[in-house]
Design a protein around this motif. Sequence first.
Motif, PDB file in Angstrom:
ATOM      1  N   ASN A 150       0.876  -1.382  -0.125  1.00 46.02           N
ATOM      2  CA  ASN A 150       0.232  -0.145   0.083  1.00 46.02           C
ATOM      3  C   ASN A 150       0.906   1.264  -0.092  1.00 46.02           C
ATOM      4  O   ASN A 150       0.392   2.226  -0.425  1.00 46.02           O
ATOM      5  N   GLY A 151       1.913   1.178   0.435  1.00 41.28           N
ATOM      6  CA  GLY A 151       3.127   2.310   0.298  1.00 41.28           C
ATOM      7  C   GLY A 151       3.451   2.879  -0.995  1.00 41.28           C
ATOM      8  O   GLY A 151       3.383   3.715  -1.571  1.00 41.28           O
ATOM      9  N   VAL A 152       3.627   1.348  -1.638  1.00 40.13           N
ATOM     10  CA  VAL A 152       3.692   1.804  -3.284  1.00 40.13           C
ATOM     11  C   VAL A 152       2.843   2.344  -3.849  1.00 40.13           C
ATOM     12  O   VAL A 152       2.721   3.042  -4.807  1.00 40.13           O
ATOM     13  N   GLN A 153       1.576   1.797  -3.620  1.00 42.69           N
ATOM     14  CA  GLN A 153       0.292   2.361  -4.190  1.00 42.69           C
ATOM     15  C   GLN A 153       0.438   4.037  -3.976  1.00 42.69           C
ATOM     16  O   GLN A 153       0.049   4.453  -4.935  1.00 42.69           O
ATOM     17  N   ALA A 154       0.631   4.209  -2.829  1.00 44.19           N
ATOM     18  CA  ALA A 154       0.368   5.814  -2.491  1.00 44.19           C
ATOM     19  C   ALA A 154       1.535   6.370  -3.338  1.00 44.19           C
ATOM     20  O   ALA A 154       0.951   7.489  -3.716  1.00 44.19           O
ATOM     21  N   MET A 155       2.617   5.873  -3.399  1.00 46.35           N
ATOM     22  CA  MET A 155       3.632   6.413  -4.014  1.00 46.35           C
ATOM     23  C   MET A 155       3.095   6.691  -5.694  1.00 46.35           C
ATOM     24  O   MET A 155       3.577   7.664  -6.169  1.00 46.35           O
ATOM     25  N   SER A 212      -0.343  21.603  -3.388  1.00 47.61           N
ATOM     26  CA  SER A 212       1.081  21.750  -2.761  1.00 47.61           C
ATOM     27  C   SER A 212       1.782  20.689  -3.223  1.00 47.61           C
ATOM     28  O   SER A 212       3.413  20.685  -2.785  1.00 47.61           O
ATOM     29  N   LEU A 213       1.403  19.515  -3.631  1.00 49.12           N
ATOM     30  CA  LEU A 213       2.289  18.230  -3.787  1.00 49.12           C
ATOM     31  C   LEU A 213       2.559  18.281  -5.380  1.00 49.12           C
ATOM     32  O   LEU A 213       3.403  17.628  -6.024  1.00 49.12           O
ATOM     33  N   ARG A 214       2.311  19.537  -6.118  1.00 48.46           N
ATOM     34  CA  ARG A 214       2.681  19.652  -7.398  1.00 48.46           C
ATOM     35  C   ARG A 214       4.069  19.723  -7.772  1.00 48.46           C
ATOM     36  O   ARG A 214       4.464  20.589  -6.886  1.00 48.46           O
ATOM     37  N   GLY A 215       4.789  18.871  -8.469  1.00 48.42           N
ATOM     38  CA  GLY A 215       6.293  19.005  -8.330  1.00 48.42           C
ATOM     39  C   GLY A 215       6.996  18.651  -7.230  1.00 48.42           C
ATOM     40  O   GLY A 215       8.081  18.862  -7.282  1.00 48.42           O
ATOM     41  N   ALA A 216       6.129  17.985  -6.419  1.00 50.46           N
ATOM     42  CA  ALA A 216       7.183  17.488  -5.155  1.00 50.46           C
ATOM     43  C   ALA A 216       8.559  16.442  -5.406  1.00 50.46           C
ATOM     44  O   ALA A 216       8.190  15.669  -6.548  1.00 50.46           O
ATOM     45  N   GLY A 217       9.143  16.442  -4.802  1.00 54.68           N
ATOM     46  CA  GLY A 217      10.451  15.500  -5.128  1.00 54.68           C
ATOM     47  C   GLY A 217      10.030  14.533  -4.353  1.00 54.68           C
ATOM     48  O   GLY A 217       8.917  14.027  -3.799  1.00 54.68           O
ATOM     49  N   THR A 218      10.854  13.131  -4.544  1.00 51.51           N
ATOM     50  CA  THR A 218      10.608  11.777  -4.091  1.00 51.51           C
ATOM     51  C   THR A 218      10.466  11.933  -2.739  1.00 51.51           C
ATOM     52  O   THR A 218       9.397  11.171  -2.198  1.00 51.51           O
ATOM     53  N   GLU A 219      11.117  12.653  -2.027  1.00 50.00           N
ATOM     54  CA  GLU A 219      11.140  12.721  -0.379  1.00 50.00           C
ATOM     55  C   GLU A 219       9.807  13.354  -0.053  1.00 50.00           C
ATOM     56  O   GLU A 219       8.893  12.730   0.879  1.00 50.00           O
ATOM     57  N   ALA A 220       9.477  14.313  -0.488  1.00 48.42           N
ATOM     58  CA  ALA A 220       8.050  15.107  -0.263  1.00 48.42           C
ATOM     59  C   ALA A 220       7.055  14.243  -0.571  1.00 48.42           C
ATOM     60  O   ALA A 220       6.057  14.237   0.209  1.00 48.42           O
ATOM     61  N   ALA A 221       7.130  13.508  -1.694  1.00 49.99           N
ATOM     62  CA  ALA A 221       5.927  12.756  -2.050  1.00 49.99           C
ATOM     63  C   ALA A 221       5.805  11.426  -0.911  1.00 49.99           C
ATOM     64  O   ALA A 221       4.786  10.984  -0.604  1.00 49.99           O
ATOM     65  N   ARG A 275      16.115   3.082  -5.375  1.00 49.13           N
ATOM     66  CA  ARG A 275      16.956   4.090  -5.667  1.00 49.13           C
ATOM     67  C   ARG A 275      16.512   5.309  -4.623  1.00 49.13           C
ATOM     68  O   ARG A 275      15.802   5.455  -3.825  1.00 49.13           O
ATOM     69  N   SER A 276      17.711   6.007  -4.370  1.00 48.58           N
ATOM     70  CA  SER A 276      17.956   6.966  -3.581  1.00 48.58           C
ATOM     71  C   SER A 276      16.926   8.040  -4.249  1.00 48.58           C
ATOM     72  O   SER A 276      16.687   8.022  -5.257  1.00 48.58           O
ATOM     73  N   ALA A 277      16.748   9.037  -3.117  1.00 46.97           N
ATOM     74  CA  ALA A 277      15.406  10.159  -3.626  1.00 46.97           C
ATOM     75  C   ALA A 277      15.995  10.873  -4.795  1.00 46.97           C
ATOM     76  O   ALA A 277      15.184  11.234  -5.648  1.00 46.97           O
ATOM     77  N   ASP A 278      17.232  11.066  -5.093  1.00 49.82           N
ATOM     78  CA  ASP A 278      17.799  11.731  -6.213  1.00 49.82           C
ATOM     79  C   ASP A 278      17.935  10.760  -7.531  1.00 49.82           C
ATOM     80  O   ASP A 278      18.270  11.451  -8.740  1.00 49.82           O
ATOM     81  N   GLY A 279      17.437   9.677  -7.233  1.00 51.83           N
ATOM     82  CA  GLY A 279      17.689   8.610  -8.481  1.00 51.83           C
ATOM     83  C   GLY A 279      19.287   8.324  -8.734  1.00 51.83           C
ATOM     84  O   GLY A 279      19.401   7.414  -9.664  1.00 51.83           O
ATOM     85  N   HIS A 316      13.714   5.663   2.383  1.00 45.58           N
ATOM     86  CA  HIS A 316      12.772   5.772   1.774  1.00 45.58           C
ATOM     87  C   HIS A 316      11.537   6.476   2.651  1.00 45.58           C
ATOM     88  O   HIS A 316      11.521   6.128   4.079  1.00 45.58           O
ATOM     89  N   ALA A 317      10.973   7.771   2.513  1.00 47.87           N
ATOM     90  CA  ALA A 317      10.605   8.568   3.441  1.00 47.87           C
ATOM     91  C   ALA A 317       9.164   7.748   3.962  1.00 47.87           C
ATOM     92  O   ALA A 317       9.042   7.719   5.219  1.00 47.87           O
ATOM     93  N   ASP A 318       8.593   6.854   3.347  1.00 49.08           N
ATOM     94  CA  ASP A 318       7.309   6.322   3.691  1.00 49.08           C
ATOM     95  C   ASP A 318       7.676   5.014   4.777  1.00 49.08           C
ATOM     96  O   ASP A 318       7.105   4.861   5.715  1.00 49.08           O
TER      97      ASP A 318
END
Lengths: 577, 577
Positions: free
Chosen positions: A438-443, A494-503, B323-327, B337-339
């Motif tokens: 479910n974490g993968v789904q959310a991502m 607020s999530l538009r263009g969010a990086g991987t960590e923010a997402a 992969r790391s957040a910056d890929g 991973h943040a989640d």
Amino acid sequence: MFSYVPPIDDYRFLLTEVLGFDRAMAEMGKEVDADLAAAVLEEAGRMCADRLHPLNRHGDEEGSRLVDGLVKTPEGFADAWRDFAAAGWASLSADPAYGGQGLPFILQLWLDEMLAATNLSFGLFPGLTRGACEAIMAHASDFLKATYLPPMVSGEWTGAMALTESGAGTDLALLKTKAAPDADGSYAITGQKIFISSGDHDFGGNIVHLVLARLPDAPAGVKGISLFLVPKYLPDADGGFTIRNSMSVGALEKKMGIHAQPTCVMNYDGATGWLVGEPHKGLAAMFTMMNAERLMVGIQGLGIAGASYQQAAGYAKERLQGRSADGARGPVTIIEHADVRRMLLNIRAFVEAGRALAGWTALQLDRAHHHPDAAERARADALVALLTPVVKAAFTDFGFESAVQAQQVFGGHGYIREWGMEQYVRDARIAQIYEGTNGVQAMDLVGRKLPMAGGAVVEGFFALVEMDLAAAEGLNIAAKTREALALLRGVTASLRGAGTEAAGAAAVDYLRLFALVSMGWMWTRMAAAAQGDAPLHGAKRAVADYFAQRMLPQAQGLAVGIAAGEATIMALGAEAF
Amino acid sequence: MFSYVPPIDDYRFLLTEVLGFDRAMAEMGKEVDADLAAAVLEEAGRMCADRLHPLNRHGDEEGSRLVDGLVKTPEGFADAWRDFAAAGWASLSADPAYGGQGLPFILQLWLDEMLAATNLSFGLFPGLTRGACEAIMAHASDFLKATYLPPMVSGEWTGAMALTESGAGTDLALLKTKAAPDADGSYAITGQKIFISSGDHDFGGNIVHLVLARLPDAPAGVKGISLFLVPKYLPDADGGFTIRNSMSVGALEKKMGIHAQPTCVMNYDGATGWLVGEPHKGLAAMFTMMNAERLMVGIQGLGIAGASYQQAAGYAKERLQGRSADGARGPVTIIEHADVRRMLLNIRAFVEAGRALAGWTALQLDRAHHHPDAAERARADALVALLTPVVKAAFTDFGFESAVQAQQVFGGHGYIREWGMEQYVRDARIAQIYEGTNGVQAMDLVGRKLPMAGGAVVEGFFALVEMDLAAAEGLNIAAKTREALALLRGVTASLRGAGTEAAGAAAVDYLRLFALVSMGWMWTRMAAAAQGDAPLHGAKRAVADYFAQRMLPQAQGLAVGIAAGEATIMALGAEAF
């Protein structure tokens, strides 16, 4: 244990009063109306309630076992499978070109609900088979299709999906299974796969594995993965399938639940297979069927929730404990106690909204395949892509939480095996994990689906919801859902263009907020349609009100948490955990 | 499976920097300081980590079995029990008058945490024995005390509590077991009890059952229940205990978890017993020990959460996927991973605040017993009464949710038995049910504890919290907790004088809100104390911030839901469920 009552009245209400089934079918040129659909569901429900529900507890107790290297399923499963296939339930929504009945996917999904409600371990057999058929249909050669699809569609043969390896689960880039080309155009597959549902069984017939592996010249990572069809039995010279392929069950996984389901460790020792689709494009071929598979897993959570609700409500109406609220009568049935009702209403508010949302999404999937207008097909396809991770993750999370609450209604009697409530909890748990956690789904939702078409898909969805809320103005549920939608729109922006960590920091809470709004939307549509005097209408209005007052308010805390961003999550060094 | 690391650093931090342990002990005239306390905990932790943790998985697999009518515990349990008792761990907090060590309850509770973290099934043996000892100590005759307490305190004998019957669980008014007076002053006990933890075992020694039953002339309902001491072995003429009493294990309950724990169906067939306390006052005698028992069950949830956190964090720091957040790098350990961090932080933010709150409450229990000033004793006793249902229910709810999240970190590997994560989930589940379901705890809080002293107890507690928040002004966690406290105060006022239905409709959400505020309070105190440079201080500040930003915001939705009242819950007729 109480018998299972298929939710036919609710299906009928949704088909005729909420989802506009007849109009949708007419648009797609399908000759099926709500009456026929309800009749099919009623027949399917009878099979689930009468044949599969009684096998469920026993299947858990006996479990599938490995005997002399072959799987022995629990007593009764093989017979049930043959009857299930003979009655045509394996082929309900399959392509008529291969012997399927071509009925709409919404019926398939609701059949899947009843399968999960009555016997999840059993339901995985047709589910996996269907998934394998879809991948073959979309990507395999005509020869493979003609050879393998008819017996798989009919249920004479079954399918299995072999993706995961011990070092490669979520991250398939790491998989190591090898495929070496043979002179005759086939490939020799070598490697070990784990967690392979329905990898073997004793139902008779062939078992068709779709295996991800790497060709010798494959690039590293996900761009070097190919898909192969690897049957348990290979064709002989007479056109029969009698030659054992070089593959074997290494072990059965010992699991928390779904004990009747043979989840296999599979060893492929130079097993003969054939390429499905292009070399190195195996992952894409696999993802072809992901939407339908993930919707199916979502509805598994809902199915178990609905079944556990029925058991808990039945028990609550019989079990005598405590006194009435005014102290005058005692002992009373525990359904009189407010906290017991609260637990039941939590489950029901999810199940009925989820059933409606699943139905709506399934109709979009039907439109995506069958609508005459290409633009409509594309639009429907995008909506399905958007909603799929929501249905998969939220339904299985709420589904598990529902099973836990239903178990709680039973007190200590829920913790012992007798009533089967603890089995629901153990079985429901897997759906949060497999087919992408479910974490993968959310991502997937935040990282891939929100950005679709520059955000136009999600905005289009919100506009749809907004329209229905506006049409139901005056209803409390519509007003509360609109508040939650405003919160959702805020965090979406607020999530538009969010990086991987923010997402990643936001994803799971975001998906839950998205699901709450979607369920509020469905409760609004149901409440708006349920303005009559019938008991079902009155109950719909009452549960809609419960959802608005007791469940939707969670939206606020989720929105605040999402807005907090990733800094607080990434602050600690890895070594500090 | 990773080894278990006892949280000694955290205990030491709490004792010396947060809870003012030395001052509290000095006030009570106890000659124990933080250094000694930490040394005791360290020794206890070693025993739990080295002896009990390695038995836990095996205990689940083998389970306790019934062989020729007697319980056979899993290999290793009997030896572990004898070593546990011989090292003095069974008598840690017991009254020195009966051979106990008289150490403060806070050490007992944290030992209980480590017991639950490493082997909940085992931990129930000393837990139940201690409960039985407390009831005997408070209510039994001097003769019974002198006879039974010394061997129970030492761990030579064990105890069991026999309350529940198949028709009488939450509602003990319905119990039917009978006690017929004999001429010699004893009673013949006849009836069947279910769910009896530690009802029998093969550790050697006597097993002392405390059984609720009705005297012949008993009034109906809870006012006609008496408490009896019923030993497995009766005294013989030589002062030994060799005569089998007329009681037997009818069956072992087949449970979702705690498989190593022999949960018995007990049949008493005219078994000889002795009255403990006054006739018809058995329930009151039973409730004497309820606070300590319920705190212990609360800490069980916390213990499993802490253990599952350690496993999940260990796995997350080793498992390579994605992969790391910056890929740029891959595969990376999933702790990146943040989640995954979000799941771990959810658990940790609960565990560390809960550990602090449990410690604070345990110190109040010590004050309630040992403070020289009667007014202080009464004040502390009231605070314990208030916090007890919160600790029991919230810790076991968060504990279960924690185990589920820790399991999720493992993906598919969490669903199979290998890593033991699914066992944590199955074991943790019972703590939400036994010793009064969490719904019952919530009703206790709202219906009995809030009205104590006309609301003065809860107001006094809020004032305490407020004072600490004011002292930490400037900290984000203090500001956020103050907001949540304001919400809690608002709904507390609205529940004043609430009827049974209104209380029941609100209770579970109210208790969770109360727990969030209490944890925010503890995070505030910990963050205020952790302003140094040490890594532990930095981590405390970071997790406090996470709690403030990601978990406390749930308070808003809970307050709104509580304010909705009971109408929406009671709207449907019972037949509509």
